[in-house]
Write a protein that holds these residues in place. Structure first.
Motif, PDB file in Angstrom:
ATOM      1  N   VAL A   1       0.712  -1.295   0.040  1.00 33.30           N
ATOM      2  CA  VAL A   1      -0.010   0.120   0.005  1.00 33.30           C
ATOM      3  C   VAL A   1       0.735   1.268  -0.002  1.00 33.30           C
ATOM      4  N   LEU A   2       0.493   2.158  -0.805  1.00 37.74           N
ATOM      5  CA  LEU A   2       1.596   3.257  -0.922  1.00 37.74           C
ATOM      6  C   LEU A   2       0.907   4.610  -1.364  1.00 37.74           C
ATOM      7  N   LYS A   3       1.846   5.632  -1.122  1.00 43.16           N
ATOM      8  CA  LYS A   3       1.241   7.039  -1.335  1.00 43.16           C
ATOM      9  C   LYS A   3       2.113   7.488  -2.408  1.00 43.16           C
ATOM     10  N   HIS A   4       1.922   8.907  -2.903  1.00 39.84           N
ATOM     11  CA  HIS A   4       2.703   9.433  -3.684  1.00 39.84           C
ATOM     12  C   HIS A   4       3.759  10.125  -2.942  1.00 39.84           C
ATOM     13  N   GLN A   5       5.266   9.924  -3.271  1.00 35.17           N
ATOM     14  CA  GLN A   5       6.408  10.606  -2.600  1.00 35.17           C
ATOM     15  C   GLN A   5       6.483  10.308  -1.024  1.00 35.17           C
ATOM     16  N   GLU A   6       5.809   9.437  -0.788  1.00 29.66           N
ATOM     17  CA  GLU A   6       5.817   9.118   0.866  1.00 29.66           C
ATOM     18  C   GLU A   6       5.397   7.876   1.205  1.00 29.66           C
ATOM     19  N   PHE A   7       5.491   7.247   2.422  1.00 28.92           N
ATOM     20  CA  PHE A   7       4.965   5.959   2.896  1.00 28.92           C
ATOM     21  C   PHE A   7       3.684   6.629   3.647  1.00 28.92           C
ATOM     22  N   PRO A   8       2.770   5.516   3.472  1.00 35.79           N
ATOM     23  CA  PRO A   8       1.587   5.505   4.527  1.00 35.79           C
ATOM     24  C   PRO A   8       2.032   5.772   5.880  1.00 35.79           C
ATOM     25  N   THR A   9       1.302   6.095   6.856  1.00 39.81           N
ATOM     26  CA  THR A   9       1.634   6.214   8.251  1.00 39.81           C
ATOM     27  C   THR A   9       1.290   4.955   8.924  1.00 39.81           C
ATOM     28  N   PRO A  10       1.904   4.543   9.980  1.00 39.88           N
ATOM     29  CA  PRO A  10       1.674   3.468  10.670  1.00 39.88           C
ATOM     30  C   PRO A  10       0.222   3.362  11.098  1.00 39.88           C
ATOM     31  N   GLU A  11      -0.250   4.523  11.413  1.00 37.42           N
ATOM     32  CA  GLU A  11      -1.743   4.487  11.907  1.00 37.42           C
ATOM     33  C   GLU A  11      -2.541   3.825  10.616  1.00 37.42           C
ATOM     34  N   GLU A  12      -2.312   4.406   9.345  1.00 38.47           N
ATOM     35  CA  GLU A  12      -3.278   4.170   8.202  1.00 38.47           C
ATOM     36  C   GLU A  12      -2.961   2.749   7.876  1.00 38.47           C
ATOM     37  N   ILE A  13      -1.651   2.189   7.850  1.00 41.06           N
ATOM     38  CA  ILE A  13      -1.505   0.774   7.655  1.00 41.06           C
ATOM     39  C   ILE A  13      -2.319   0.121   8.624  1.00 41.06           C
ATOM     40  N   GLY A  14      -2.253   0.230  10.112  1.00 46.19           N
ATOM     41  CA  GLY A  14      -2.931  -0.476  11.190  1.00 46.19           C
ATOM     42  C   GLY A  14      -4.511  -0.459  10.783  1.00 46.19           C
ATOM     43  N   ALA A  15      -5.016   0.664  10.369  1.00 46.04           N
ATOM     44  CA  ALA A  15      -6.237   0.604  10.163  1.00 46.04           C
ATOM     45  C   ALA A  15      -6.837  -0.517   8.930  1.00 46.04           C
ATOM     46  N   LEU A  16      -6.016  -0.319   7.820  1.00 49.66           N
ATOM     47  CA  LEU A  16      -6.485  -1.120   6.970  1.00 49.66           C
ATOM     48  C   LEU A  16      -6.117  -2.655   7.328  1.00 49.66           C
ATOM     49  N   ARG A  17      -5.045  -2.810   8.042  1.00 49.68           N
ATOM     50  CA  ARG A  17      -4.897  -4.356   8.724  1.00 49.68           C
ATOM     51  C   ARG A  17      -6.110  -4.932   9.334  1.00 49.68           C
ATOM     52  N   LYS A  18      -6.576  -3.919  10.147  1.00 48.91           N
ATOM     53  CA  LYS A  18      -7.536  -4.358  10.905  1.00 48.91           C
ATOM     54  C   LYS A  18      -8.927  -4.992   9.831  1.00 48.91           C
ATOM     55  N   ALA A  19      -9.073  -4.282   8.714  1.00 46.35           N
ATOM     56  CA  ALA A  19      -9.996  -4.725   7.709  1.00 46.35           C
ATOM     57  C   ALA A  19      -9.479  -5.823   6.926  1.00 46.35           C
ATOM     58  N   ALA A  20      -8.312  -6.216   6.896  1.00 45.68           N
ATOM     59  CA  ALA A  20      -7.755  -7.283   6.248  1.00 45.68           C
ATOM     60  C   ALA A  20      -6.726  -8.128   6.896  1.00 45.68           C
ATOM     61  N   PRO A  21      -7.140  -8.720   8.002  1.00 40.36           N
ATOM     62  CA  PRO A  21      -6.254  -9.559   8.862  1.00 40.36           C
ATOM     63  C   PRO A  21      -5.192 -10.659   8.365  1.00 40.36           C
ATOM     64  N   GLY A  22      -5.854 -10.878   7.101  1.00 43.60           N
ATOM     65  CA  GLY A  22      -5.322 -12.025   6.538  1.00 43.60           C
ATOM     66  C   GLY A  22      -4.113 -11.860   5.481  1.00 43.60           C
ATOM     67  N   THR A  23      -3.838 -10.659   5.168  1.00 48.52           N
ATOM     68  CA  THR A  23      -3.283  -9.894   4.466  1.00 48.52           C
ATOM     69  C   THR A  23      -1.929  -9.279   5.066  1.00 48.52           C
ATOM     70  N   THR A  24      -0.566  -9.826   4.564  1.00 45.84           N
ATOM     71  CA  THR A  24       0.458  -9.007   5.013  1.00 45.84           C
ATOM     72  C   THR A  24       0.702  -7.683   4.180  1.00 45.84           C
ATOM     73  N   LEU A  25       0.520  -6.360   5.176  1.00 48.48           N
ATOM     74  CA  LEU A  25       0.565  -5.129   4.327  1.00 48.48           C
ATOM     75  C   LEU A  25       2.009  -4.610   4.226  1.00 48.48           C
ATOM     76  N   LEU A  26       2.608  -4.149   3.213  1.00 46.92           N
ATOM     77  CA  LEU A  26       4.072  -3.690   3.052  1.00 46.92           C
ATOM     78  C   LEU A  26       3.805  -2.213   2.810  1.00 46.92           C
ATOM     79  N   PRO A  27       4.423  -1.256   3.350  1.00 40.14           N
ATOM     80  CA  PRO A  27       4.585   0.185   3.216  1.00 40.14           C
ATOM     81  C   PRO A  27       5.281   0.521   2.063  1.00 40.14           C
ATOM     82  N   GLY A  28       4.768   1.168   1.151  1.00 44.40           N
ATOM     83  CA  GLY A  28       5.532   1.707  -0.087  1.00 44.40           C
ATOM     84  C   GLY A  28       5.081   3.053  -0.529  1.00 44.40           C
ATOM     85  N   ALA A  29       5.936   3.427  -1.404  1.00 42.47           N
ATOM     86  CA  ALA A  29       5.945   4.807  -1.928  1.00 42.47           C
ATOM     87  C   ALA A  29       6.249   4.981  -3.377  1.00 42.47           C
ATOM     88  N   GLU A  30       5.195   5.788  -4.096  1.00 44.03           N
ATOM     89  CA  GLU A  30       5.439   5.652  -5.628  1.00 44.03           C
ATOM     90  C   GLU A  30       6.127   7.126  -5.952  1.00 44.03           C
TER      91      GLU A  30
END
Length: 590
Positions: free
Chosen positions: A61-90
């Motif tokens: 999961v990524l954003k332009h020119q920067e990484f998503p915040t830990p809070e953003e990744i954490g919220a998505l992890r709760k919605a997709a507990p079976g998926t490993t989320l890796l931080p990315g930046a485009e």
């Protein structure tokens, strides 16, 4: 135990089971970003549900020119507990116009994937790159102005993944954000060749095969080997399902380290879902005395059990042979029975989960206290009882050491082994079909032999006609008359030379009679007369004697000349006849 219950218990207690294919997406934009299309409050929940339903094990999961915040990744992890989320930046990498297809600066997108377990924080690699390289901040387009090779090297040294995005968009350089639309082939392929990237993201699956190391461009440039990934480039949760672009990675666990390792080996990356279409054992549960409540998750790529003596290899294989009711040679039956009694005891049992090769699973159970009865349960929970006299409908062969030796020594044992590696009904059908074809072949062999004889005769006719056609092809305009002239000359030369040989032989026998003079003096001796008369007569006789000597010399010289002519004529005749025969055989064919 029901099949579903067994599957859950196996997943929980059977170990990792080794590497598996993990569905992955390397390009999903974070809900809440400025360019994310779905703006509703439930965007995160919608995206998580989509990832879960589609079975994604890894998602960047990524954003332009920067990484998503830990809070953003954490919220998505709760919605997709079976998926490993890796931080990315485009990120944007701006291109020097001197090396582009156009006359002004443009930029391409690249994906940076960071290790979420990095001790310095997953943003460290990108922050260091912005400080140490030429980076232009500010309004869009912000981005790196340093060499692509420098950007890629620094990020990869810090353990991040560096992937140019959406290759082969085929847009104008001023509209595209893909590196291959901006750089010419020579420059772009040079970056790939120098390992600037971890992998290449392709939009079309047909692009990936060009990077197998065996292709060239239209201009003949060799295309280097590279790993390719496919991703959705999703700005909406529905894009993931609609675009159907995913990557399958062969890894044991969905972690960043294993993702990075998998991308190092092309054989561990697939752009279409791998399908195991062969029957296989998925797992086994042994509840007995020697092995008490042992769960083993078996990988579909397993091809060897390695361990020291007493580590349980034979116990596991004999348990499999027991539950799947595979054939045991009579001479080994007693020792095998004693071994399985040692493993299970009097009341133990074995459960085995198998895949029949078509996705249908079966749970097979066999108990030590009722070995004559085997239970097989399907996915609907319907059990079927199988007698031990019948074979379990699963292609398998398990052989002990002595049985392997028997296979090496006995052709019947080899055939029996091959017959068991496959569906019994299918093998019997094949045998029947083979027997039928052999019978038909025997019946049709005489007809075939007759056809072959006729075919051979036709071939002889064909070869004769081809020879004649080749002869006729030489008889072009004017050539026939020339060949006839040569033929007549050979005949005439042969006739003249043969006549000369005959004439020479006749002349040799006739030469003396032709040369001998008719002059003779046969008068009787003169009476006593005057000396002057006698002197005159002696003069005549001397002249006749001189003439005889001249005639002998002339006769010998003439004979020598005739012999020379005859020898030369015979040699010439032999040469003419040999050349004439060659002419008739090779040139003048009737």
């Amino acid at each position: 135990m029901q099949l579903d219950e067994f599957t859950k218990e196996l997943a929980k207690r059977g170990g990792g089971g080794g590497a598996r294919w993990i569905k992955s997406d390397f390009h999903v934009h974070m809900p809440g970003s400025s360019d994310y299309d779905y703006k509703a409050p439930d965007a995160v929940q919608k995206l998580g549900t989509e990832l879960t339903q589609l079975g994604y094990g890894v998602c960047v999961v990524l954003k332009h020119q920067e990484f998503p915040t830990p809070e953003e990744i954490g919220a998505l992890r709760k919605a997709a507990p079976g998926t490993t989320l890796l931080p990315g930046a485009e990120i944007n990498v701006l291109v020097d116009a001197m090396h582009t297809k156009v006359g002004k600066d443009h930029f391409f997108h690249a994906i940076v994937v960071a290790d979420p377990q990095n001790e310095a924080g997953y943003t460290y690699a990108l922050e260091r790159a912005k400080k140490e390289l030429n980076y232009r901040p500010g309004d869009y387009p912000a981005g790196f102005r340093s060499s692509i090779l420098d950007v890629g090297q620094l990020l990869r040294e810090e353990g991040a993944l560096f992937i140019p995005a959406h290759l082969h968009q085929s847009k104008r350089p001023d509209k595209s954000r893909s590196i291959d639309d901006i750089y010419d082939d020579d420059a772009f392929l040079g970056f790939v060749r120098e390992n600037a990237f971890t992998a290449l993201e392709v939009r079309e699956l047909t692009t990936a095969p060009f990077f197998d190391g065996a292709h060239t461009t239209k201009d003949g440039l060799p295309i280097p080997k590279a790993v390719c990934v496919a991703s959705s480039d999703a700005h909406h949760h529905e894009h993931i399902r609609q675009r159907r672009r995913a990557t399958w990675l062969r890894a044991e666990n969905p972690t960043f380290a294993e993702v990075r390792a998998a991308l190092s080996f092309p054989h561990r990356v697939r752009l279409s879902e791998p399908v195991a279409a062969h029957p296989r054992v998925l797992g086994i549960h042994i509840a007995g005395e020697f092995l008490d409540d042992v769960w083993v998750n078996l990988n579909d790529g397993l091809n060897a059990l390695i361990g020291s003596k007493g580590s349980g290899k034979t116990a596991l294989l004999e348990s499999l042979r027991f539950v799947l009711n595979t054939t045991v040679p009579e001479e080994r039956a007693d020792s095998v029975r004693k071994h399985i009694q040692h493993v299970l005891g009097p009341a133990g049992y074995v459960e085995c989960l198998i895949d029949m090769g078509d996705g249908e699973k079966r749970l097979i159970t066999r108990r030590a206290d009722a070995p004559d009865r085997i239970s097989m349960m399907d996915q609907a929970g319907q059990p079927t009882a199988i007698s031990a006299d019948a074979e379990v409908p699963f292609p398998i062969a398990i052989l002990g050491w002595h049985e392997i030796e028997a296979v090496a020594d006995s052709s019947a044992a080899r055939i029996n082994l091959l017959d068991r590696v496959g569906d019994r009904a299918e093998i019997e059908r094949m045998y029947s079909a083979i027997d039928e074809l052999v019978g038909r072949a025997r019946e049709e062999l005489p007809f075939l032999q007759g056809h072959m004889r006729r075919l051979e005769a036709r071939f002889r006719d064909l070869w004769d006609l081809r020879s004649k056609r080749e002869a006729l092809a030489t008889l072009q305009a004017g050539q026939l008359l020339d060949l006839q002239t040569q033929y007549d000359w050979f005949l005439s030369a042969e006739e003249h030379l043969a006549g000369l040989v005959r004439a020479s032989a006749a002349a040799d026998s006739d030469v003396e009679s032709r040369v001998k003079s008719a002059l003779r003096y046969d008068h009787a001796a003169a009476p006593t007369i005057a000396a002057a008369v006698q002197g005159a007569i002696d003069g005549v006789e001397q002249m006749l004697q001189s003439l005889d000597r001249s005639e002998a010399e002339a006769t010998q010289s003439l004979r020598d000349g005739i012999d020379g002519v005859k020898a030369a004529a015979e040699a010439a005749l032999e040469s003419v006849r040999a050349e004439f025969a060659k002419f008739r055989a090779e040139v003048y064919r009737p």
